[in-house]
Design a protein around this motif. Structure first.
Motif, PDB file in Angstrom:
ATOM      1  N   PRO A   5      85.821  44.447  36.216  1.00 41.07           N
ATOM      2  CA  PRO A   5      86.759  45.200  35.380  1.00 41.07           C
ATOM      3  C   PRO A   5      86.701  44.784  33.914  1.00 41.07           C
ATOM      4  CG  PRO A   5      87.927  43.568  36.674  1.00 41.07           C
ATOM      5  CD  PRO A   5      86.495  43.535  37.131  1.00 41.07           C
ATOM      6  N   HIS A   6      86.045  43.671  33.665  1.00 38.02           N
ATOM      7  CA  HIS A   6      86.003  43.170  32.285  1.00 38.02           C
ATOM      8  C   HIS A   6      84.753  43.625  31.536  1.00 38.02           C
ATOM      9  CE1 HIS A   6      89.435  40.628  33.239  1.00 38.02           C
ATOM     10  NE2 HIS A   6      88.826  40.323  34.351  1.00 38.02           N
ATOM     11  N   CYS A   7      83.600  43.444  32.174  1.00 36.65           N
ATOM     12  CA  CYS A   7      82.354  43.787  31.482  1.00 36.65           C
ATOM     13  C   CYS A   7      81.625  44.953  32.140  1.00 36.65           C
ATOM     14  CB  CYS A   7      81.442  42.567  31.418  1.00 36.65           C
ATOM     15  SG  CYS A   7      80.755  42.068  33.016  1.00 36.65           S
ATOM     16  N   LYS A   8      82.215  45.500  33.206  1.00 32.95           N
ATOM     17  CA  LYS A   8      81.647  46.623  33.956  1.00 32.95           C
ATOM     18  C   LYS A   8      80.303  46.283  34.619  1.00 32.95           C
ATOM     19  CE  LYS A   8      85.061  48.964  32.251  1.00 32.95           C
ATOM     20  NZ  LYS A   8      86.277  49.142  33.043  1.00 32.95           N
ATOM     21  N   GLY A   9      80.041  45.015  34.714  1.00 28.40           N
ATOM     22  CA  GLY A   9      78.796  44.591  35.331  1.00 28.40           C
ATOM     23  C   GLY A   9      78.838  44.751  36.842  1.00 28.40           C
ATOM     24  N   GLU A  10      77.665  44.900  37.402  1.00 32.11           N
ATOM     25  CA  GLU A  10      77.563  45.090  38.833  1.00 32.11           C
ATOM     26  C   GLU A  10      77.738  43.763  39.571  1.00 32.11           C
ATOM     27  OE1 GLU A  10      73.936  46.663  40.897  1.00 32.11           O
ATOM     28  OE2 GLU A  10      74.777  48.541  40.190  1.00 32.11           O
ATOM     29  N   ILE A  11      78.542  43.841  40.605  1.00 35.79           N
ATOM     30  CA  ILE A  11      78.826  42.629  41.371  1.00 35.79           C
ATOM     31  C   ILE A  11      78.623  42.905  42.849  1.00 35.79           C
ATOM     32  CG2 ILE A  11      80.557  40.893  41.949  1.00 35.79           C
ATOM     33  CD1 ILE A  11      82.045  41.919  39.395  1.00 35.79           C
ATOM     34  N   ASN A  12      77.978  42.011  43.514  1.00 38.07           N
ATOM     35  CA  ASN A  12      77.928  42.091  44.965  1.00 38.07           C
ATOM     36  C   ASN A  12      77.933  40.680  45.548  1.00 38.07           C
ATOM     37  OD1 ASN A  12      75.188  41.114  45.124  1.00 38.07           O
ATOM     38  ND2 ASN A  12      74.564  43.136  44.402  1.00 38.07           N
ATOM     39  N   LEU A  13      77.906  40.604  46.832  1.00 36.59           N
ATOM     40  CA  LEU A  13      78.076  39.319  47.499  1.00 36.59           C
ATOM     41  C   LEU A  13      76.977  38.321  47.158  1.00 36.59           C
ATOM     42  CD1 LEU A  13      79.338  40.324  51.048  1.00 36.59           C
ATOM     43  CD2 LEU A  13      80.593  39.108  49.293  1.00 36.59           C
TER      44      LEU A  13
END
Ligand SMILES: [Zn+2]
Length: 50
Positions: A5-13
């Motif tokens: 939510p801060h940098c809109k970067g993709e995150i996964n496990l």
């Protein structure tokens, strides 16, 4: 998969940063933070449930 939510970067496990803050075996908190901007995304107690 989710986005920070801060940098809109993709995150996964596999890319999320997990920092274990142990207070022993029973009380263990895991801090989840964004690998891109290091913002704290959440805290989980014990095992990953999501
Ligand atoms: Zn981020």
């Amino acid at each position: 998969m989710a986005n920070c939510p801060h940098c809109k970067g993709e995150i996964n496990l596999t890319t999320i940063k997990q920092e274990k803050k142990g207070f022993g075996i029973i009380k263990q908190e895991i801090l989840y933070s964004c690998p891109h901007c290091s913002s704290v995304l959440g805290v989980s107690r014990g095992k990953w449930t999501g």
